[in-house]
Write a protein that holds these residues in place. Structure first.
Motif, PDB file in Angstrom:
ATOM      1  N   PHE A 141       0.810  -1.220   0.000  1.00 60.28           N
ATOM      2  CA  PHE A 141       0.000   0.000   0.000  1.00 60.28           C
ATOM      3  C   PHE A 141       0.844   1.272   0.000  1.00 60.28           C
ATOM      4  O   PHE A 141       0.293   2.370   0.103  1.00 60.28           O
ATOM      5  CB  PHE A 141      -0.941   0.006   1.213  1.00 60.28           C
ATOM      6  CG  PHE A 141      -2.081  -0.954   1.099  1.00 60.28           C
ATOM      7  CD1 PHE A 141      -3.234  -0.614   0.398  1.00 60.28           C
ATOM      8  CD2 PHE A 141      -2.005  -2.223   1.663  1.00 60.28           C
ATOM      9  CE1 PHE A 141      -4.286  -1.510   0.274  1.00 60.28           C
ATOM     10  CE2 PHE A 141      -3.052  -3.118   1.546  1.00 60.28           C
ATOM     11  CZ  PHE A 141      -4.197  -2.763   0.850  1.00 60.28           C
ATOM     12  N   LYS A 142       2.159   1.153  -0.112  1.00 58.96           N
ATOM     13  CA  LYS A 142       3.017   2.333  -0.171  1.00 58.96           C
ATOM     14  C   LYS A 142       3.191   2.789  -1.615  1.00 58.96           C
ATOM     15  O   LYS A 142       3.201   1.966  -2.542  1.00 58.96           O
ATOM     16  CB  LYS A 142       4.387   2.033   0.440  1.00 58.96           C
ATOM     17  CG  LYS A 142       4.386   1.871   1.946  1.00 58.96           C
ATOM     18  CD  LYS A 142       5.793   1.642   2.471  1.00 58.96           C
ATOM     19  CE  LYS A 142       5.814   1.513   3.987  1.00 58.96           C
ATOM     20  NZ  LYS A 142       7.183   1.308   4.518  1.00 58.96           N
ATOM     21  N   SER A 143       3.360   4.070  -1.814  1.00 57.05           N
ATOM     22  CA  SER A 143       3.600   4.608  -3.146  1.00 57.05           C
ATOM     23  C   SER A 143       5.038   4.327  -3.564  1.00 57.05           C
ATOM     24  O   SER A 143       5.898   4.002  -2.727  1.00 57.05           O
ATOM     25  CB  SER A 143       3.337   6.113  -3.176  1.00 57.05           C
ATOM     26  OG  SER A 143       4.249   6.778  -2.313  1.00 57.05           O
TER      27      SER A 143
ATOM     28  N   PRO B 266       2.356   2.746   5.766  1.00 61.62           N
ATOM     29  CA  PRO B 266       2.355   3.744   4.679  1.00 61.62           C
ATOM     30  C   PRO B 266       1.771   5.072   5.137  1.00 61.62           C
ATOM     31  O   PRO B 266       0.764   5.106   5.852  1.00 61.62           O
ATOM     32  CB  PRO B 266       1.487   3.077   3.611  1.00 61.62           C
ATOM     33  CG  PRO B 266       0.637   2.099   4.348  1.00 61.62           C
ATOM     34  CD  PRO B 266       1.463   1.615   5.514  1.00 61.62           C
TER      35      PRO B 266
ATOM     36  N   PRO C  72      -1.656   5.664   1.990  1.00 59.70           N
ATOM     37  CA  PRO C  72      -1.976   4.378   1.337  1.00 59.70           C
ATOM     38  C   PRO C  72      -2.543   4.570  -0.060  1.00 59.70           C
ATOM     39  O   PRO C  72      -3.335   5.482  -0.306  1.00 59.70           O
ATOM     40  CB  PRO C  72      -3.019   3.768   2.281  1.00 59.70           C
ATOM     41  CG  PRO C  72      -2.773   4.419   3.599  1.00 59.70           C
ATOM     42  CD  PRO C  72      -2.326   5.820   3.277  1.00 59.70           C
ATOM     43  N   THR C  73      -2.118   3.722  -0.978  1.00 61.53           N
ATOM     44  CA  THR C  73      -2.562   3.804  -2.357  1.00 61.53           C
ATOM     45  C   THR C  73      -2.775   2.402  -2.917  1.00 61.53           C
ATOM     46  O   THR C  73      -2.165   1.433  -2.456  1.00 61.53           O
ATOM     47  CB  THR C  73      -1.517   4.542  -3.213  1.00 61.53           C
ATOM     48  OG1 THR C  73      -1.937   4.551  -4.583  1.00 61.53           O
ATOM     49  CG2 THR C  73      -0.160   3.866  -3.125  1.00 61.53           C
ATOM     50  N   LEU C  74      -3.652   2.302  -3.919  1.00 63.19           N
ATOM     51  CA  LEU C  74      -3.925   1.036  -4.602  1.00 63.19           C
ATOM     52  C   LEU C  74      -3.215   0.951  -5.944  1.00 63.19           C
ATOM     53  O   LEU C  74      -3.479   0.029  -6.730  1.00 63.19           O
ATOM     54  CB  LEU C  74      -5.432   0.871  -4.814  1.00 63.19           C
ATOM     55  CG  LEU C  74      -6.296   0.762  -3.547  1.00 63.19           C
ATOM     56  CD1 LEU C  74      -7.773   0.705  -3.921  1.00 63.19           C
ATOM     57  CD2 LEU C  74      -5.906  -0.455  -2.715  1.00 63.19           C
TER      58      LEU C  74
ATOM     59  N   ASN D  54      -0.186   0.104  -6.706  1.00 60.99           N
ATOM     60  CA  ASN D  54       0.623  -1.111  -6.887  1.00 60.99           C
ATOM     61  C   ASN D  54      -0.231  -2.293  -7.333  1.00 60.99           C
ATOM     62  O   ASN D  54       0.208  -3.118  -8.142  1.00 60.99           O
ATOM     63  CB  ASN D  54       1.340  -1.456  -5.583  1.00 60.99           C
ATOM     64  CG  ASN D  54       2.386  -0.428  -5.211  1.00 60.99           C
ATOM     65  OD1 ASN D  54       3.048   0.132  -6.073  1.00 60.99           O
ATOM     66  ND2 ASN D  54       2.527  -0.173  -3.916  1.00 60.99           N
TER      67      ASN D  54
ATOM     68  N   ALA E  88       2.368  -6.191  -3.876  1.00 65.26           N
ATOM     69  CA  ALA E  88       0.936  -6.270  -4.154  1.00 65.26           C
ATOM     70  C   ALA E  88       0.583  -7.588  -4.833  1.00 65.26           C
ATOM     71  O   ALA E  88      -0.415  -8.235  -4.478  1.00 65.26           O
ATOM     72  CB  ALA E  88       0.515  -5.093  -5.027  1.00 65.26           C
TER      73      ALA E  88
END
Length: 280
Positions: free
Chosen positions: A37-39, A52, A55-57, A59, A249
């Motif tokens: 979930f990390k950029s 993170p 958090p980002t999706l 990946n 991911a």
């Protein structure tokens, strides 16, 4: 110091050791989830905390789009399920026969099981490739399934022999006295009591096929037939550069089918243990 105090301290020590062991086993999975979930920028800096910051999706999207993760997962699922069914179906009657009937085949088979587990796989990969090529089974998921069954069967057989040996013979003898035939004894008595062993064997066979890499690497060249472990290796570049976010991911997504499979059979394992209890 009283006996109760000593017992309490021992119990606290046991729970502390168990908690430390669980934390040791769970940390890689927690690190995998956090990294997924990390950029890319946050991973590149390497100075951020464990969790993170934003958090980002991204990946997950990159992993699915760039590596055909869904198709590779479907290939792995078909091979793993087929090899699990075949391995379990072949191991059950063989284990019963070896455990109950003392023939000359028993020491030979057990010796084959032990040798197969200590023999280096890398030494037979080339002859195996040549043999499968003669039968047009290279670059074929059917051939890969056969290989998984052959190399998983010895350990599965060893597992089930132990479970069969723990089933009291008196139960079968009592059923035979009541007029039950061999097939009826197997279906009504042995197989229900053998359920925990069958579930454990199926779980082992599924995970072994799902995670296998070497045979798939050698036997599968068609990009449309690659399995999930081969797809995960694509996130590592030729010069050792790793797309860490996408790899984390993809690896996290790759663990989901195993968790689902374990969740589905966990209830059967528990019920099998309870139904297999014999009151004295």
């Amino acid at each position: 110091m009283s006996v109760g105090t000593v017992t309490t301290r021992a119990r606290v020590g046991q729970y502390a050791a168990l908690l430390a062991y669980v934390a040791f086993l769970g940390f890689p999975l927690l690190w995998l989830v956090a990294t997924a979930f990390k950029s890319t920028q946050e991973i590149a800096l390497g100075a951020s905390g464990f969790l993170p910051e934003a958090p980002t999706l991204q990946n997950f999207g990159d992993a699915i789009r760039r590596a055909d993760l869904v198709e590779a997962g479907w290939n792995s699922l078909r091979v793993a399920v087929a090899s699990t069914i075949l391995t379990t179906a072949l191991a059950m009657p063989a284990a019963y026969g070896l455990a109950r009937f003392k023939t000359f085949l028993r020491p030979v088979t057990l010796g084959w099981v032990l040798v197969s587990q200590v023999f280096p796989t890398i030494l037979i990969i080339v002859p195996l490739f040549l043999i499968l090529k003669q039968f047009d089974l290279v670059n074929n998921l059917v051939g890969l399934t056969i290989v998984y069954v052959v190399f998983t069967l010895p350990f599965a057989l060893w597992m089930l022999i132990g479970f069969v040996a723990n089933i009291p013979r008196e139960l079968e003898e009592a059923a035979a006295v009541d007029g039950a035939g061999r097939l009826r004894i197997l279906v009504s008595i042995v197989f229900p009591l053998l359920r925990p062993g069958v579930v454990a064997t199926a779980l082992f066979a599924f995970i072994a096929a799902w995670n296998e890499f070497l045979f798939a690497l050698v036997l599968i060249q068609d990009p449309a037939k690659v399995t999930l472990p081969l797809t995960l290796s694509r996130f590592v570049g030729a010069e050792g550069q790793v797309q860490l976010g996408a790899l984390a991911a993809a690896s996290l997504l790759a663990t989901i089918p195993s968790l689902i499979f374990f969740g589905l059979i966990q209830g059967r394992l528990t019920s099998g243990l309870l139904s297999g209890a014999v009151k004295g």
